[in-house]
Design a protein around this motif. Structure first.
Motif, PDB file in Angstrom:
ATOM      1  N   SER A 120       0.954  -1.263   0.032  1.00 59.09           N
ATOM      2  CA  SER A 120       0.103   0.114  -0.174  1.00 59.09           C
ATOM      3  C   SER A 120       0.925   1.245   0.038  1.00 59.09           C
ATOM      4  O   SER A 120       2.031   1.100   0.502  1.00 59.09           O
ATOM      5  CB  SER A 120      -1.014  -0.098   1.138  1.00 59.09           C
ATOM      6  N   TYR A 159      -5.370  -5.950  -1.368  1.00 55.11           N
ATOM      7  CA  TYR A 159      -6.631  -5.137  -1.190  1.00 55.11           C
ATOM      8  C   TYR A 159      -7.337  -5.951  -0.216  1.00 55.11           C
ATOM      9  O   TYR A 159      -7.069  -7.010   0.158  1.00 55.11           O
ATOM     10  CB  TYR A 159      -7.105  -4.601  -2.491  1.00 55.11           C
ATOM     11  N   GLN A 164      -9.560  -0.699   5.063  1.00 55.29           N
ATOM     12  CA  GLN A 164      -9.441  -0.209   3.761  1.00 55.29           C
ATOM     13  C   GLN A 164     -10.517   0.111   2.899  1.00 55.29           C
ATOM     14  O   GLN A 164     -11.697  -0.697   2.758  1.00 55.29           O
ATOM     15  CB  GLN A 164      -8.372  -1.157   2.828  1.00 55.29           C
ATOM     16  N   GLU A 166     -12.500   1.781  -0.521  1.00 57.45           N
ATOM     17  CA  GLU A 166     -12.252   1.668  -2.216  1.00 57.45           C
ATOM     18  C   GLU A 166     -11.329   2.689  -2.833  1.00 57.45           C
ATOM     19  O   GLU A 166     -10.598   2.448  -3.711  1.00 57.45           O
ATOM     20  CB  GLU A 166     -13.613   1.503  -3.118  1.00 57.45           C
ATOM     21  N   TYR A 169      -7.806   2.086  -1.888  1.00 58.83           N
ATOM     22  CA  TYR A 169      -7.047   1.172  -2.701  1.00 58.83           C
ATOM     23  C   TYR A 169      -6.841   1.845  -4.195  1.00 58.83           C
ATOM     24  O   TYR A 169      -5.997   1.804  -4.708  1.00 58.83           O
ATOM     25  CB  TYR A 169      -7.776   0.220  -3.014  1.00 58.83           C
ATOM     26  N   SER A 188      -5.751 -10.114  -3.009  1.00 57.52           N
ATOM     27  CA  SER A 188      -6.548  -9.667  -1.574  1.00 57.52           C
ATOM     28  C   SER A 188      -5.962 -10.438  -0.430  1.00 57.52           C
ATOM     29  O   SER A 188      -5.531 -11.446  -0.664  1.00 57.52           O
ATOM     30  CB  SER A 188      -8.126 -10.186  -1.898  1.00 57.52           C
ATOM     31  N   MET A 217     -13.082  -3.613  -5.421  1.00 55.08           N
ATOM     32  CA  MET A 217     -11.524  -3.323  -5.598  1.00 55.08           C
ATOM     33  C   MET A 217     -10.985  -4.056  -6.661  1.00 55.08           C
ATOM     34  O   MET A 217     -10.070  -3.653  -7.235  1.00 55.08           O
ATOM     35  CB  MET A 217     -11.048  -3.703  -4.310  1.00 55.08           C
TER      36      MET A 217
END
Length: 375
Positions: A120, A159, A164, A166, A169, A188, A217
């Protein structure tokens, strides 16, 4: 035999989601481990000689926590022992771990691909998942890597992380794509047993996005990658033409490979094998001059055909009907006719004259499709 995987189990910290075979670096017998690793390579090649490997992948753990001397000794040993010349040679790395000297050593020994665990670009989210680098570390490390001569660079993003959104991301994805790299992986979060996140989940303290949010996502991922000219060649992997991971394609094409190191897995002469995971057990077996095998299983023809399907269907190009026939002397439509018909009816698979592949809808629930091919 086309490939070799080399496992370095040492980490300076343990990420909250990680279930790979790893240990804290401090106090570990790292030099002895490198000696044992090179010894395992020699023993294995005596048993199973090969003329040439096309890919080497050094993963972990965190291979780049090795100091410069250790890194030099490992790379020198790998090049001296393994029959490898001009193929794809990948090192996994954490942003912030690579000094200019380490990059010089890797480049000098022919490492030509780096794979960074970025996950991230949101610094708060990085802390939440147990990462110690920051987004600035990513930019600085990539600049150093390019200066050292590395062009084939991949980064991983995750993701469906705790908390988190959308938008978050999408923002990380946008930042990643602005780097204009040749390869990206994005997957994911899967909460695995024996991880910090698993323990938090059992206590009701892990707050994850909904399944619908996770699916959105993934949709964002596929849309943005396509917009930027990156071809989706596997469920979680995207590349510019010619920059697909040749090593990972060995796995998805269900081809054989060596696995060296504590907890590493091999597929050699139709045998799936795993090494002892604890470092001490791994070292003890090799001190005795034995291969550190913990478990092994000779695959039946049926098992090989099942693996051909659930590994091959991960690729966007799917499973070749011709290749299946050549490998197993069977028509895939005869062997798996019921499963294929059911998945086609549900619009999760499509069949052409030459191949079977996931539909776009099928990519969202690939694991459910793969399960259909396990008898």
């Amino acid at each position: 035999m086309k490939a070799a995987y080399i496992h370095i189990p040492f980490c300076e910290h343990i990420c909250y989601y990680c279930d790979f075979n790893k240990v804290f670096l401090k106090g570990q017998p790292v030099d002895e481990y490198i000696d044992a690793l090179l010894k395992e390579m020699r023993l294995q090649l005596e048993m199973t000689p090969v003329n040439q490997l096309e890919t080497i992948f050094v993963g972990g753990g965190t291979p780049t926590v090795l100091n410069e001397t250790q890194l030099d000794r490992l790379c020198n040993g790998v090049r001296a022992i393994l029959p490898f010349h001009n193929g794809e040679f990948t090192f996994e790395a954490n942003p912030g771990d690579l000094s200019e000297e380490k990059l010089r050593i890797l480049h000098e020994y022919g490492v030509n691909r780096l794979s960074f665990g970025v996950q991230s670009f949101n610094n708060e989210l990085l802390k939440k998942i147990g990462r110690t680098h920051t987004s600035d570390d990513v930019f600085e490390t990539l600049t150093k890597a390019k200066k050292a001569g590395f062009e084939n660079i991949s980064i991983d993003l995750m993701y469906a992380l705790p908390g988190q959104t959308e938008d978050d991301y999408r923002s990380s994805l946008r930042t990643a794509l602005e780097l204009n790299l040749p390869h990206y992986s994005s997957y994911s979060l899967i909460v695995e047993p024996k991880t910090v996140f698993y323990n938090l989940m059992r206590k009701g303290k892990l707050h994850l996005p909904s399944e619908d949010a996770e699916a959105r996502m993934y949709e964002i991922l596929m849309t943005e990658m396509e917009k930027h000219g990156l071809h989706q060649y596997e469920i979680s992997n995207f590349a510019k033409p010619g920059f697909e991971s040749k090593h990972n394609l060995v796995y998805w094409n269900n081809e054989e490979y060596f696995g060296f190191g504590a907890g590493a897995h091999s597929y050699v002469e139709q045998v799936r094998r795993s090494n002892s995971g604890p470092v001490k057990k791994y070292l003890t077996r090799l001190e005795k001059g034995e291969l550190p095998i913990f478990d092994q299983h000779k695959l039946t023809k049926q098992e090989m055909m099942e693996e051909e399907m659930f590994l091959g269907l991960r690729k966007n190009e799917g499973v070749s009907l011709v290749r299946f026939k050549e490998k197993y002397n069977e028509n895939v439509l005869n062997v798996f006719g019921n499963a294929i018909s059911e998945m086609v009816e549900r619009k999760l698979l499509e069949v052409t004259d030459n191949r079977i592949q996931l539909t776009k809808e099928g990519r969202f629930i690939g694991n459910e499709v793969f399960q259909a091919f396990l008898m």
